[in-house]
Write a protein that holds these residues in place. Structure first.
Motif, mmCIF file in Angstrom:
data_model
loop_
_atom_site.group_PDB
_atom_site.id
_atom_site.type_symbol
_atom_site.label_atom_id
_atom_site.label_comp_id
_atom_site.label_asym_id
_atom_site.label_seq_id
_atom_site.Cartn_x
_atom_site.Cartn_y
_atom_site.Cartn_z
ATOM 1 N N ILE A 1 0.827 -1.215 0.000
ATOM 2 C CA ILE A 1 0.000 0.000 0.000
ATOM 3 C C ILE A 1 0.858 1.261 0.000
ATOM 4 N N SER A 2 2.184 1.103 0.065
ATOM 5 C CA SER A 2 3.054 2.280 0.086
ATOM 6 C C SER A 2 2.901 3.118 -1.176
ATOM 7 N N ILE A 3 2.554 2.490 -2.288
ATOM 8 C CA ILE A 3 2.390 3.225 -3.540
ATOM 9 C C ILE A 3 1.255 4.241 -3.438
ATOM 10 N N TYR A 4 0.222 3.891 -2.647
ATOM 11 C CA TYR A 4 -0.907 4.813 -2.458
ATOM 12 C C TYR A 4 -0.543 5.925 -1.486
ATOM 13 N N SER A 5 0.150 5.545 -0.404
ATOM 14 C CA SER A 5 0.433 6.543 0.640
ATOM 15 C C SER A 5 1.355 7.645 0.139
ATOM 16 N N THR A 6 2.130 7.363 -0.898
ATOM 17 C CA THR A 6 3.039 8.380 -1.430
ATOM 18 C C THR A 6 2.417 9.211 -2.544
ATOM 19 N N GLN A 7 1.262 8.816 -3.052
ATOM 20 C CA GLN A 7 0.696 9.518 -4.211
ATOM 21 C C GLN A 7 -0.731 10.032 -3.998
ATOM 22 N N ARG A 8 -1.292 9.784 -2.827
ATOM 23 C CA ARG A 8 -2.656 10.269 -2.584
ATOM 24 C C ARG A 8 -2.700 11.159 -1.353
ATOM 25 N N ARG A 9 -3.646 12.109 -1.372
ATOM 26 C CA ARG A 9 -3.806 13.083 -0.292
ATOM 27 C C ARG A 9 -5.185 12.922 0.332
ATOM 28 N N TYR A 10 -5.209 12.955 1.657
ATOM 29 C CA TYR A 10 -6.489 12.777 2.349
ATOM 30 C C TYR A 10 -7.274 14.082 2.505
ATOM 31 N N ASP A 11 -6.671 15.217 2.109
ATOM 32 C CA ASP A 11 -7.389 16.491 2.223
ATOM 33 C C ASP A 11 -8.054 16.907 0.922
ATOM 34 N N GLU A 12 -8.003 16.042 -0.103
ATOM 35 C CA GLU A 12 -8.717 16.302 -1.351
ATOM 36 C C GLU A 12 -10.125 15.708 -1.252
ATOM 37 N N PRO A 13 -11.169 16.459 -1.581
ATOM 38 C CA PRO A 13 -12.537 15.918 -1.500
ATOM 39 C C PRO A 13 -12.765 14.820 -2.534
ATOM 40 N N ARG A 14 -13.052 13.631 -2.067
ATOM 41 C CA ARG A 14 -13.219 12.467 -2.942
ATOM 42 C C ARG A 14 -14.329 12.674 -3.967
ATOM 43 N N TRP A 15 -15.367 13.417 -3.597
ATOM 44 C CA TRP A 15 -16.511 13.606 -4.495
ATOM 45 C C TRP A 15 -16.200 14.511 -5.677
ATOM 46 N N PHE A 16 -15.108 15.276 -5.596
ATOM 47 C CA PHE A 16 -14.728 16.135 -6.709
ATOM 48 C C PHE A 16 -13.441 15.684 -7.420
ATOM 49 N N VAL A 17 -12.592 14.906 -6.710
ATOM 50 C CA VAL A 17 -11.295 14.527 -7.263
ATOM 51 C C VAL A 17 -11.065 13.033 -7.043
ATOM 52 N N LYS A 18 -10.830 12.305 -8.132
ATOM 53 C CA LYS A 18 -10.443 10.895 -8.011
ATOM 54 C C LYS A 18 -8.948 10.805 -8.260
ATOM 55 N N TYR B 1 -14.718 3.815 1.364
ATOM 56 C CA TYR B 1 -15.171 4.359 0.085
ATOM 57 C C TYR B 1 -14.193 5.379 -0.497
ATOM 58 N N GLY B 2 -13.214 5.808 0.296
ATOM 59 C CA GLY B 2 -12.338 6.889 -0.128
ATOM 60 C C GLY B 2 -11.111 6.424 -0.886
ATOM 61 N N ASP B 3 -10.422 7.384 -1.476
ATOM 62 C CA ASP B 3 -9.160 7.089 -2.165
ATOM 63 C C ASP B 3 -8.068 6.717 -1.173
ATOM 64 N N CYS B 4 -8.215 7.163 0.062
ATOM 65 C CA CYS B 4 -7.199 6.901 1.088
ATOM 66 C C CYS B 4 -7.643 5.804 2.055
ATOM 67 N N TRP B 5 -8.333 4.798 1.519
ATOM 68 C CA TRP B 5 -8.759 3.652 2.318
ATOM 69 C C TRP B 5 -7.582 2.966 2.993
ATOM 70 N N PHE B 6 -6.387 3.112 2.429
ATOM 71 C CA PHE B 6 -5.183 2.472 2.966
ATOM 72 C C PHE B 6 -4.812 3.026 4.339
ATOM 73 N N LEU B 7 -5.413 4.151 4.751
ATOM 74 C CA LEU B 7 -5.153 4.689 6.079
ATOM 75 C C LEU B 7 -5.704 3.777 7.168
ATOM 76 N N THR B 8 -6.819 3.136 6.897
ATOM 77 C CA THR B 8 -7.493 2.326 7.919
ATOM 78 C C THR B 8 -7.591 0.851 7.562
ATOM 79 N N HIS B 9 -7.171 0.479 6.352
ATOM 80 C CA HIS B 9 -7.269 -0.915 5.922
ATOM 81 C C HIS B 9 -6.027 -1.295 5.113
#
Length: 715
Positions: free
Chosen positions: A525-542, A599-607
């Motif tokens: 999951i390190s590939i996600y943690s380095t390329q995704r931001r949790y402060d971007e609204p998922r409903w507007f930005v994938k 449901y979020g892009d940053c699901w890797f934070l909790t799973h």
């Protein structure tokens, strides 16, 4: 017999942010009764392994021993013979390869019937090979050439010639794998000449279970066992028939236990359904056979009675019979089989007292030695004794300890089995293919041990890790713990992540602070943690991931940063007065909660893995519900833009969908849309729709182009 339950979980794994299907879950119901090596039914008798090793040694290879080395490396073996200047071996290999090529042609006949000319050519080739094999006058490859004669006779249908060759020549050769192979062909010749019993006795002595199973297919029941027994109570064929019968009883009862008695399944695995009345009658017969002074292997019959009684629920009888079986006469394999059954049976009549756990410790150490012994030089993890250990642990001991209130010991038993498996495969990896990463650190739904830990609350997992890290007075518990993977970095990350998933961000931070970047860099999951931001609204930005899905170097712990951020924001939010400032803060918190949800892009934070069918798990905080709670605050804002973003966000959350898809049985099963007007998403879409209509200047292209909103209006 292993059978896997079909699950409907569609997973998006950490390695690929897309769909994958988990279709198999191990039920740990391997057969317990074994007086033949586990692989005899699939790979053939043991002498084939010795022949395989012979060719490996000749070629200078040191590989896992199987039965197909010559098949795949015949060219290499020929090159070695030629490089050595071994003319005698080169001549033999030339004949052997010609023979193998002709046999392959017969195998292909199932797809393409040969012409008369092709059949004649094959016959001539085999006749020529036979003549050259007979003409061999040397001594170094004498046995190989005699075997080649018998193999060629077999293909030519010269069964009487093989009987004669065995009696006059082959039987007088020195004991070897080659001679065993000749004897096997001799048994086939006997069978072809009508001497079934003599042939089967040889097959049984050699452990050629595939041949016995074919010849004795009509005797695979209680009546068949009695028939053979009456002819000869010590017939080697009985070893197979008794093993087959007991394992079929197990298969029948195991399937009943999971609510299945699918006849088609039994046909698929070539098993026989045995009902209780027949099984009970067999027990009485087996006990009588064990008492017969003419029977040379009472251990076989007592073990069969014990296992069958255990399966029928007659536990005390099974215990008594197992004890007698261990002490009775029989081959070493039979006595080992009886001991394994005694271990399983003991789990039904004991509680985890100090005395019983001492017994378990001795039996598990014995099992570990048997696993190594049976494995030998093969590259296979599984053998009969790994299956015994697996069934005893997962089906018997885990529930036994759990019911006694020893949940941590039960989980450590599962951990031990997982470590056994993973450590074996890690040791098989050339050049450390996992780059130093212990395979126990896989975080995915196929890992049974991980799934059991993942189902715990954070407090329970922390307690379990404390158990793994403690010194135990009980020797069996010490044995279990010592054979588990309990790296502190791994558990700090796991426990901290669980506290995060429960929304206990302050509790998570002390654990997450201890996790080194080296571990995070090995997680997929390190590939996600380095390329995704949790402060971007998922409903507007994938947020998409670039550059593949292999682990990448991590320079900071995004989970720790998230916990700090959320702790500060929630604390400030609780201290802020009602108004636009608090409503904006609520929206910002909602953005983060949703990104960290399943449901979020940053699901890797909790799973550690994701499923397209995911929802909040029972031991977690429902981050999507928290998102809705905070968005319901922010949507009250006087700021039209904030209100719009909040309404759009609420309409985007699929936790309680506004429609589902069904099929109309009365109308040729056509797809139909079933609306749910009381659902949260339906109400949110309705509210967004009203806002869009009344405030068209406040919206942007997301709402104008929203196909979901357009479809909602149409429906």
């Amino acid at each position: 017999m292993k059978r896997f339950l079909i699950c409907s979980l569609i997973a998006v794994l950490p390695i690929i942010d897309g769909m994958a299907c988990i279709s198999e879950r191990n039920t740990h119901n391997s057969y317990m009764f074994s007086v033949y090596r586990r692989n005899a039914l699939t790979d053939g008798p043991a002498y084939l392994y010795d022949i395989d090793r012979y060719w490996q040694n000749y070629a200078g290879k040191n590989m896992s021993c199987g039965t197909d080395f010559y098949k795949w490396y015949s060219n290499t073996i020929m090159q070695v013979a030629q490089s050595k200047g071994d003319k005698e071996m080169t001549a033999y290999l030339t004949l052997l390869n010609s023979y193998m090529k002709t046999c392959d042609a017969y195998t292909r006949d199932a797809w393409n019937y040969p012409t008369k000319e092709e059949m004649t050519q094959r016959h001539n080739t085999l006749t020529g090979i036979l003549a050259k094999a007979k003409a061999y006058g040397g001594t170094a490859l004498r046995q190989q050439y005699v075997l080649l004669q018998m193999r060629t006779n077999m293909m030519l249908g010269n069964d009487n010639a093989n009987i004669t060759l065995w009696n006059t020549t082959a039987s007088r050769l020195a004991e070897s794998a080659w001679r065993d192979a000749m004897r096997n062909i001799y048994a086939r010749a006997l069978l072809k000449s009508g001497q079934q019993k003599a042939a089967c006795d040889i097959y049984a002595e050699q452990g050629d279970v595939k041949s016995i199973k074919t010849v004795m297919r009509n005797y695979r029941n209680f009546v068949g066992i009695k028939t053979v027994y009456e002819q000869d109570p010590n017939a080697p064929t009985l070893h197979y028939l008794v093993q087959d019968f007991v394992n079929n009883v197990q298969e029948t009862i195991d399937q009943k236990a999971v609510g299945s008695d699918d006849i088609e399944w039994f046909k698929t695995i070539d098993a026989k359904m045995i009902y209780r009345k027949e099984a009970a009658a067999f027990v009485q017969f087996a006990l009588a056979a064990a008492a017969n002074k003419n029977v040379k292997s009472p251990s076989l019959w007592l073990a069969a009675a014990s296992m069958t009684d255990y399966l029928l629920g007659n536990c005390q009888q099974a215990t008594d019979e197992a004890e007698r079986a261990v002490k009775a006469e029989g081959t070493q394999r039979m006595k080992d089989n009886a001991r394994a059954i005694r271990l399983l049976v003991s789990t039904r009549t004991n509680k985890p007292t100090a005395g019983y756990t001492d017994f378990l410790l001795g039996e598990f150490r014995w099992l570990d030695n048997k696993i190594k012994e049976e494995r030998g030089t093969t590259g296979s993890y599984r053998n009969h004794y790994t299956d015994v250990k697996e069934r005893v642990v997962h089906i018997a001991l885990e529930p036994l300890f759990r019911n006694a209130g020893k949940d941590n010991t039960a989980l450590a038993l599962c951990a031990m089995m997982s470590a056994d498996n993973n450590n074996f495969y890690m040791s098989q990896c050339d050049n450390n293919a996992y780059s130093g990463m212990d395979y126990n650190m896989t975080y995915n739904p196929w890992n049974e041990y991980f799934c059991k830990m993942d189902s715990l609350t954070a407090d329970r997992l922390a307690d379990y890790y404390q158990y793994l890290s403690s010194v135990h007075e009980n020797a069996f518990e010490t044995y279990c713990v010592q054979n588990t993977y309990h790296n502190s970095d791994y558990f700090n990350d796991l426990i901290g992540t669980k506290y995060m998933a429960e929304g206990r961000f302050a509790d998570a931070m002390p654990y997450l602070r201890q996790v080194p970047m080296s571990l995070l860099s090995k997680q997929r999951i390190s590939i996600y943690s380095t390329q995704r931001r949790y402060d971007e609204p998922r409903w507007f930005v994938k947020q998409k991931v670039k550059d593949g899905y292999e682990p990448v170097k991590v320079s900071s712990n995004i989970k720790l940063a998230f916990c700090k951020d959320m702790s500060e924001r929630i604390s400030q939010y609780n201290l802020t007065r009602e108004g636009n400032t608090k409503q904006q803060m609520a929206y910002d918190i909602a953005v983060r909660y949703y990104q960290a949800s399943c449901y979020g892009d940053c699901w890797f934070l909790t799973h550690y893995y994701r499923s397209v069918m995911d929802s909040a798990r029972s031991w977690e905080k429902d981050f999507a519900a928290e998102t809705v709670k905070y968005l319901n605050v922010s949507k009250q804002s006087n700021d039209q833009q904030l209100r719009y973003r909040s309404l759009y966000a609420l309409a985007s959350i699929p936790a309680d969908p506004w429609f589902t898809t069904g099929y109309d049985e009365a109308n040729d099963y056509r797809e139909v849309t079933i609306l749910h007007p009381l659902s949260a998403q339906y109400k949110a879409l309705a509210e967004l729709d009203r806002f869009v209509r009344t405030s068209p200047n406040a919206i942007d292209n997301y709402a104008r182009r929203c196909d979901v909103l357009r479809r909602f209006r149409q429906k």
